[in-house]
Design a protein around this motif. Structure first.
Motif, PDB file in Angstrom:
ATOM      1  N   VAL A  88       0.856  -1.187   0.000  1.00  0.00           N
ATOM      2  CA  VAL A  88       0.000   0.000   0.000  1.00  0.00           C
ATOM      3  C   VAL A  88       0.888   1.231   0.000  1.00  0.00           C
ATOM      4  O   VAL A  88       1.977   1.223   0.591  1.00  0.00           O
ATOM      5  N   GLU A  89       0.444   2.288  -0.662  1.00  0.00           N
ATOM      6  CA  GLU A  89       1.254   3.505  -0.681  1.00  0.00           C
ATOM      7  C   GLU A  89       1.539   3.980   0.741  1.00  0.00           C
ATOM      8  O   GLU A  89       0.696   3.872   1.636  1.00  0.00           O
ATOM      9  N   GLU A  90       2.721   4.509   0.925  1.00  0.00           N
ATOM     10  CA  GLU A  90       3.215   4.810   2.274  1.00  0.00           C
ATOM     11  C   GLU A  90       2.304   5.758   3.052  1.00  0.00           C
ATOM     12  O   GLU A  90       2.135   5.612   4.262  1.00  0.00           O
ATOM     13  N   ALA A  91       1.705   6.705   2.370  1.00  0.00           N
ATOM     14  CA  ALA A  91       0.850   7.683   3.050  1.00  0.00           C
ATOM     15  C   ALA A  91      -0.360   7.030   3.710  1.00  0.00           C
ATOM     16  O   ALA A  91      -0.890   7.536   4.700  1.00  0.00           O
ATOM     17  N   LYS A  92      -0.792   5.888   3.166  1.00  0.00           N
ATOM     18  CA  LYS A  92      -1.987   5.210   3.689  1.00  0.00           C
ATOM     19  C   LYS A  92      -1.649   4.032   4.590  1.00  0.00           C
ATOM     20  O   LYS A  92      -2.547   3.424   5.169  1.00  0.00           O
ATOM     21  N   ARG A  93      -0.383   3.698   4.685  1.00  0.00           N
ATOM     22  CA  ARG A  93       0.013   2.436   5.319  1.00  0.00           C
ATOM     23  C   ARG A  93      -0.491   2.314   6.759  1.00  0.00           C
ATOM     24  O   ARG A  93      -1.070   1.293   7.140  1.00  0.00           O
ATOM     25  N   LEU A  94      -0.290   3.336   7.560  1.00  0.00           N
ATOM     26  CA  LEU A  94      -0.690   3.271   8.967  1.00  0.00           C
ATOM     27  C   LEU A  94      -2.205   3.133   9.105  1.00  0.00           C
ATOM     28  O   LEU A  94      -2.697   2.333   9.913  1.00  0.00           O
ATOM     29  N   VAL A  95      -2.939   3.889   8.308  1.00  0.00           N
ATOM     30  CA  VAL A  95      -4.405   3.846   8.374  1.00  0.00           C
ATOM     31  C   VAL A  95      -4.919   2.462   7.980  1.00  0.00           C
ATOM     32  O   VAL A  95      -5.841   1.922   8.597  1.00  0.00           O
ATOM     33  N   VAL A  96      -4.299   1.882   6.957  1.00  0.00           N
ATOM     34  CA  VAL A  96      -4.709   0.555   6.494  1.00  0.00           C
ATOM     35  C   VAL A  96      -4.432  -0.499   7.567  1.00  0.00           C
ATOM     36  O   VAL A  96      -5.274  -1.363   7.846  1.00  0.00           O
ATOM     37  N   VAL A  97      -3.249  -0.426   8.171  1.00  0.00           N
ATOM     38  CA  VAL A  97      -2.907  -1.385   9.230  1.00  0.00           C
ATOM     39  C   VAL A  97      -3.877  -1.251  10.403  1.00  0.00           C
ATOM     40  O   VAL A  97      -4.355  -2.252  10.953  1.00  0.00           O
ATOM     41  N   MET A  98      -4.177  -0.022  10.785  1.00  0.00           N
ATOM     42  CA  MET A  98      -5.110   0.193  11.893  1.00  0.00           C
ATOM     43  C   MET A  98      -6.505  -0.347  11.558  1.00  0.00           C
ATOM     44  O   MET A  98      -7.175  -0.943  12.408  1.00  0.00           O
ATOM     45  N   ALA A  99      -6.925  -0.159  10.319  1.00  0.00           N
ATOM     46  CA  ALA A  99      -8.235  -0.677   9.902  1.00  0.00           C
ATOM     47  C   ALA A  99      -8.256  -2.199   9.990  1.00  0.00           C
ATOM     48  O   ALA A  99      -9.234  -2.800  10.456  1.00  0.00           O
ATOM     49  N   GLY A 100      -7.169  -2.827   9.540  1.00  0.00           N
ATOM     50  CA  GLY A 100      -7.079  -4.284   9.615  1.00  0.00           C
ATOM     51  C   GLY A 100      -7.070  -4.782  11.050  1.00  0.00           C
ATOM     52  O   GLY A 100      -7.714  -5.788  11.380  1.00  0.00           O
ATOM     53  N   ILE A 101      -6.336  -4.074  11.898  1.00  0.00           N
ATOM     54  CA  ILE A 101      -6.292  -4.454  13.317  1.00  0.00           C
ATOM     55  C   ILE A 101      -7.680  -4.327  13.944  1.00  0.00           C
ATOM     56  O   ILE A 101      -8.095  -5.175  14.744  1.00  0.00           O
ATOM     57  N   TRP A 102      -8.411  -3.295  13.554  1.00  0.00           N
ATOM     58  CA  TRP A 102      -9.770  -3.141  14.069  1.00  0.00           C
ATOM     59  C   TRP A 102     -10.659  -4.296  13.611  1.00  0.00           C
ATOM     60  O   TRP A 102     -11.536  -4.746  14.356  1.00  0.00           O
TER      61      TRP A 102
END
Length: 360
Positions: free
Chosen positions: A187-201
Motif C-alpha cells: 500500500v502507498e506509504e501515506a496510507k500504510r498506517l491507516v490501512v494497518v489500523m483498519a485491519g487491526i480493528w
C-alpha cells in the motif's frame, strides 16, 4: 418455497417499485427510459449481491440453526434493517463524512445530487475498508479450519494440517496479522498506517464478538427441536436470548464484512446511491431468506461439505479483498463465481459422499 421466500419476493416488488419511481420522477433524465434503466440496474445489483453472499447464507445457517423462531424473525426483520440502512447506506456516508470532514447532511446531499463525487470519495478509502473486512473474514475462514476438534474433512491433506496448527495459541490471529503486514507493504506509504489500523480493528472486532458471545452464554447447545439453550456455570438453562443475542451481533458483523465488497463494487455499475441501496437490499433480503431455508430444510446436515465450501469461499473473498486493497482489481463477477463454484463443488462432493455411505 413460498413460505421461505414469500416475504423476499414482496420486499423485492416494493424495492423495484421504488426504483421505478425514482428513475421516472427523480433521475436527471427522468422518464420511461430512466425508469427502465433504474429497474435493470436494481435487478443487476440484486443478483450481484446474492452471488457475492451465497456463501454468507451458508455460514449464517450454521449459526442460525441453533436459534428459535423468535431470533430467526429478529434476524429477518431487525437484521435486514441494519443490513440495508446501516451497512449499505449509513456506513458509506459515515466513512465519507469522517474522511472528508463533512457533516452527515452534507454527505447525504452529495450522495443524492453529486453521486459521482460521492462515489469517488468513498472508493478513495477502499484500502482501509478492504483491510477491515478482509481481516475479519480471514479470521472466520481460519477459525473454522484451525479447530483440533474438527473431525470432518473435505480436503483431508490440507484440513488435517490446519487442524493440527490449532494447537499453537492464537495461530489464526498470527496468520491474519502476517497477511495484514504483507498487504500494508504494497500500500502507498501515506496510507500504510491507516490501512494497518483498519485491519487491526477488523481483528479486534472479530475477537470482541467472540468474547461477547462467550460472556452471553458461549456456544449454544441445541435441543430436540433445534432451539439454542445457553447454560450457566452450574448447568442451568438460561434460555435462548443470550445465545441469540451474541449470535445476532456476530451475524450482523459478518454481513457487514460481506457488504463492503458489494457496496464498493456497486459503484462500478452505477453511482446512484438510491439504486445501489435498493438493489443490494433485495439481494440481502434473499440471502437472509435463503439462510432460513437452509436451516429449516436441514441442508447443512444433508450436504456434509457445504459448510466447508462456504468457508473456502469466504477465505477466497478475504484474500481478494486484501489484494484489492493494494490496488489489484478483481472483477465482482469473478469474486461471485468463485463463491458459487466452491458451493457447487461442495454440494457435488457431499452427494458423492452420501452415495458412498449408502453403498458401504
Amino acid at each position: 418455497m413460498l413460505k421461505h421466500f414469500g416475504f423476499s419476493i414482496a420486499f423485492s416488488v416494493v424495492c423495484l417499485g421504488l426504483a421505478a419511481y425514482w428513475g421516472f420522477a427523480h433521475h436527471p433524465e427522468a422518464g420511461v427510459q430512466a425508469m427502465i434503466t433504474a429497474l435493470t440496474l436494481t435487478a443487476i445489483l440484486a443478483v450481484m449481491e446474492v452471488s457475492l453472499s451465497f456463501d454468507n447464507a451458508v455460514v449464517n445457517a450454521s449459526v442460525l440453526r441453533g436459534w428459535n423462531h423468535f431470533w430467526k424473525m429478529i434476524f429477518l426483520t431487525v437484521g435486514i434493517l441494519i443490513a440495508v440502512f446501516g451497512m449499505r447506506l449509513i456506513f458509506p456516508i459515515v466513512i465519507v463524512a469522517m474522511t472528508a470532514d463533512m457533516g452527515m447532511l452534507e454527505v447525504v446531499n452529495m450522495a443524492l445530487n453529486d453521486p459521482k463525487n460521492y462515489s469517488e470519495r468513498l472508493i478513495a478509502h477502499h484500502a482501509e475498508i478492504a483491510a477491515f473486512g478482509g481481516s475479519f473474514l480471514l479470521l472466520v475462514f481460519l477459525n473454522f479450519f484451525l479447530d483440533e476438534g474438527k473431525d470432518t474433512h473435505w480436503f483431508r491433506w490440507l484440513e488435517r494440517r490446519l487442524a493440527h496448527l490449532a494447537n499453537v495459541p492464537a495461530m489464526s490471529v498470527f496468520l491474519a496479522l502476517i497477511t495484514l503486514l504483507v498487504m500494508a507493504a504494497y500500500v502507498e506509504e501515506a496510507k500504510r498506517l491507516v490501512v494497518v489500523m483498519a485491519g487491526i480493528w477488523g481483528i479486534v472486532i472479530y475477537i470482541g464478538v467472540q468474547v461477547l458471545g462467550h460472556l452471553l452464554g458461549g456456544e449454544p447447545e441445541v435441543d430436540e427441536q433445534g432451539n439454542a439453550i445457553a447454560h450457566d456455570s452450574n448447568g442451568a438453562a438460561t434460555g435462548v436470548i443470550k445465545a441469540g443475542l451474541g449470535g445476532f451481533i456476530y451475524l450482523e458483523v459478518l454481513d457487514a464484512s460481506f457488504s463492503f465488497d458489494g457496496v464498493i463494487g456497486a459503484f462500478a455499475i452505477t453511482s446512484d446511491v438510491v439504486i445501489i441501496m435498493l438493489g443490494l437490499a433485495i439481494g440481502a433480503m434473499f440471502v437472509r431468506s435463503m439462510t432460513i431455508y437452509l436451516v429449516d430444510k436441514g441442508t447443512l446436515d444433508a450436504y456434509i461439505y457445504l459448510e466447508h465450501g462456504a468457508h473456502y469461499a469466504i477465505g477466497a473473498l478475504a484474500f481478494i479483498m486484501i489484494a484489492s486493497g493494494t490496488g489489484l482489481h478483481v472483477p465482482e463477477v469473478v469474486t461471485g463465481l468463485i463463491g458459487v463454484a466452491f458451493i457447487v463443488w461442495a454440494v457435488i462432493a457431499s452427494i458423492q459422499y452420501n452415495k458412498r455411505l449408502e453403498q458401504s
